[in-house]
Design a protein around this motif. Structure first.
Motif, mmCIF file in Angstrom:
data_model
loop_
_atom_site.group_PDB
_atom_site.id
_atom_site.type_symbol
_atom_site.label_atom_id
_atom_site.label_comp_id
_atom_site.label_asym_id
_atom_site.label_seq_id
_atom_site.Cartn_x
_atom_site.Cartn_y
_atom_site.Cartn_z
ATOM 1 N N ASP A 124 35.046 25.885 25.878
ATOM 2 C CA ASP A 124 34.639 27.245 26.235
ATOM 3 C C ASP A 124 33.394 27.259 27.118
ATOM 4 O OD1 ASP A 124 36.672 28.543 24.758
ATOM 5 O OD2 ASP A 124 35.525 28.330 22.907
ATOM 6 N N GLY A 125 32.828 26.081 27.401
ATOM 7 C CA GLY A 125 31.714 26.001 28.330
ATOM 8 C C GLY A 125 30.349 25.772 27.729
ATOM 9 N N TYR A 126 30.305 25.338 26.466
ATOM 10 C CA TYR A 126 29.026 25.122 25.798
ATOM 11 C C TYR A 126 28.769 23.629 25.575
ATOM 12 C CZ TYR A 126 29.230 30.116 24.860
ATOM 13 O OH TYR A 126 29.295 31.477 25.004
ATOM 14 N N LEU A 127 27.487 23.237 25.599
ATOM 15 C CA LEU A 127 27.086 21.912 25.162
ATOM 16 C C LEU A 127 26.914 21.993 23.648
ATOM 17 C CD1 LEU A 127 26.164 21.977 28.240
ATOM 18 C CD2 LEU A 127 24.461 20.275 27.570
ATOM 19 N N VAL A 128 27.673 21.198 22.924
ATOM 20 C CA VAL A 128 27.722 21.329 21.467
ATOM 21 C C VAL A 128 27.284 20.017 20.813
ATOM 22 C CG1 VAL A 128 29.121 22.024 19.499
ATOM 23 C CG2 VAL A 128 29.703 22.856 21.787
ATOM 24 N N ILE A 129 26.452 20.144 19.787
ATOM 25 C CA ILE A 129 26.019 18.968 19.044
ATOM 26 C C ILE A 129 26.094 19.259 17.554
ATOM 27 C CG2 ILE A 129 23.568 19.603 19.182
ATOM 28 C CD1 ILE A 129 22.986 16.563 19.505
ATOM 29 N N ALA A 130 26.734 18.349 16.812
ATOM 30 C CA ALA A 130 26.939 18.526 15.367
ATOM 31 C C ALA A 130 26.268 17.379 14.623
ATOM 32 C CB ALA A 130 28.431 18.564 15.042
ATOM 33 N N PRO A 131 25.117 17.618 13.985
ATOM 34 C CA PRO A 131 24.414 16.544 13.288
ATOM 35 C C PRO A 131 25.087 16.153 11.976
ATOM 36 C CG PRO A 131 23.298 18.625 12.897
ATOM 37 C CD PRO A 131 24.408 18.911 13.887
ATOM 38 N N ASP A 132 25.018 14.872 11.661
ATOM 39 C CA ASP A 132 25.506 14.350 10.381
ATOM 40 C C ASP A 132 24.418 14.578 9.346
ATOM 41 O OD1 ASP A 132 26.390 12.885 8.228
ATOM 42 O OD2 ASP A 132 26.145 10.930 9.189
ATOM 43 N N LEU A 133 24.559 15.611 8.543
ATOM 44 C CA LEU A 133 23.508 15.978 7.596
ATOM 45 C C LEU A 133 23.576 15.211 6.280
ATOM 46 C CD1 LEU A 133 23.373 19.842 8.137
ATOM 47 C CD2 LEU A 133 21.980 18.065 9.214
ATOM 48 N N PHE A 134 24.630 14.432 6.075
ATOM 49 C CA PHE A 134 24.757 13.653 4.840
ATOM 50 C C PHE A 134 24.368 12.191 5.039
ATOM 51 C CE2 PHE A 134 28.261 16.641 2.974
ATOM 52 C CZ PHE A 134 27.279 17.539 2.598
ATOM 53 N N TRP A 135 23.719 11.884 6.145
ATOM 54 C CA TRP A 135 23.483 10.493 6.510
ATOM 55 C C TRP A 135 22.627 9.731 5.508
ATOM 56 C CZ3 TRP A 135 18.564 8.514 7.905
ATOM 57 C CH2 TRP A 135 17.536 9.467 8.032
ATOM 58 N N ARG A 136 21.800 10.420 4.763
ATOM 59 C CA ARG A 136 20.973 9.721 3.775
ATOM 60 C C ARG A 136 21.814 9.191 2.622
ATOM 61 N NH1 ARG A 136 18.053 13.862 5.839
ATOM 62 N NH2 ARG A 136 15.981 13.351 6.681
ATOM 63 N N THR A 160 21.803 16.801 -1.324
ATOM 64 C CA THR A 160 21.138 17.043 -0.046
ATOM 65 C C THR A 160 19.877 17.872 -0.232
ATOM 66 O OG1 THR A 160 23.230 16.942 1.175
ATOM 67 C CG2 THR A 160 21.394 18.068 2.247
ATOM 68 N N ASP A 161 18.784 17.372 0.303
ATOM 69 C CA ASP A 161 17.517 18.101 0.332
ATOM 70 C C ASP A 161 17.607 19.093 1.494
ATOM 71 O OD1 ASP A 161 14.849 18.838 1.168
ATOM 72 O OD2 ASP A 161 14.067 17.220 -0.079
ATOM 73 N N VAL A 162 17.681 20.379 1.168
ATOM 74 C CA VAL A 162 17.878 21.397 2.197
ATOM 75 C C VAL A 162 16.722 21.411 3.192
ATOM 76 C CG1 VAL A 162 18.104 23.877 2.630
ATOM 77 C CG2 VAL A 162 19.388 22.811 0.769
ATOM 78 N N GLY A 163 15.519 21.154 2.706
ATOM 79 C CA GLY A 163 14.366 21.098 3.595
ATOM 80 C C GLY A 163 14.499 19.982 4.619
ATOM 81 N N LYS A 164 14.968 18.815 4.166
ATOM 82 C CA LYS A 164 15.168 17.697 5.088
ATOM 83 C C LYS A 164 16.325 17.982 6.038
ATOM 84 C CE LYS A 164 13.160 13.966 2.345
ATOM 85 N NZ LYS A 164 13.385 12.640 1.715
ATOM 86 N N ALA A 165 17.352 18.674 5.546
ATOM 87 C CA ALA A 165 18.477 19.047 6.409
ATOM 88 C C ALA A 165 17.998 19.976 7.518
ATOM 89 C CB ALA A 165 19.578 19.707 5.589
ATOM 90 N N GLN A 166 17.102 20.913 7.168
ATOM 91 C CA GLN A 166 16.572 21.812 8.193
ATOM 92 C C GLN A 166 15.726 21.045 9.209
ATOM 93 O OE1 GLN A 166 18.278 25.560 7.084
ATOM 94 N NE2 GLN A 166 17.231 24.868 8.903
#
Length: 232
Positions: A55-67, A91-97
């Protein structure tokens, strides 16, 4: 040239983590940080990234479970659900943010970024998109069936950017009472739009799930694209 994809690495204080990057064929456009469900950056999330890149966007999806382990991908069977809940609870929500903020910085460093950046999240990611908006890190936010938003309405006044929330009328995880509570809290905020899709269950956007609702999925994607075009 079609959409191009790759995994990139992002540095954090705790180590490196991966993020799935999808670039449109034009090589330029506004940005989206795409925030995963509790099932990881799996085939579904990657397909959503590619859809928005088309659709024309640069998209990035982080791996939030990597720890807990790099690039964990789960399915939607009973075993997948059990492990997904375990990972979410770990998952530590603060670290995810913090990871999301670092991901935004990585997106801003992309040479093709033109314009603003949106956060789009699904389920667990929908709640994180809400918090990302409240933290003032993005220009637009979209939450698909964001679980837990109704428990964080103390942050409602911090939402200063346009935000779109999608909910399924038949969501067994987010009752309509919760949606009503959210709607009432934002009724005086003209920048927040709440859409409810008749007959749709939790996860209605995911074609890999039994709860997939083709009509609701298409309508929500269309509404999201219109919202992005008007506000980003």
């Amino acid at each position: 040239m079609s959409v191009t994809t790759q995994w990139i690495e992002i540095d954090s204080a705790d180590g490196k983590f991966g993020a799935y990057l999808a670039i449109p064929h034009t090589r330029k456009g506004p940005g989206i940080v795409l925030i995963q469900e509790i099932f990881g950056v799996n085939e579904h999330i990657r397909s959503v990234a590619e859809q928005y890149a088309a659709d024309g966007y640069l998209v990035i999806a982080p791996d939030l479970f990597w720890r807990s382990g790099p690039r964990i991908e789960l399915g939607y069977d009973e075993a997948g659900w059990k492990r997904a809940v375990e990972l979410m609870n770990a998952t530590d929500v603060g670290k995810a943010q913090t990871d999301i903020k670092l991901t935004l910085n990585a997106l801003k460093a992309q040479p093709g970024l033109v314009g603003g950046i949106a956060a789009i999240g699904f389920c667990f990611g929908g709640m994180l998109a809400y918090n990302t908006a409240a933290n003032g890190l993005v220009d637009v936010a979209i939450a698909y069936y964001g679980g837990g938003i109704q428990n964080q309405l103390q942050r409602a006044d911090e939402i200063k950017v346009p935000m779109l929330m999608h909910f399924g009328e038949q969501d067994s995880h987010i009752p309509m009472d919760a949606v009503k509570k959210i709607a009432e809290r934002f009724e005086n905020n003209d920048g927040v739009d709440i859409q409810v899709y008749p007959g749709a269950e939790h996860g209605f956007n995911c074609s890999h799930r039994s709860s997939y609702n083709q009509r609701a999925s298409v309508e929500a994607h269309g509404n999201s694209l219109i919202f992005l075009s008007q506000n980003l």
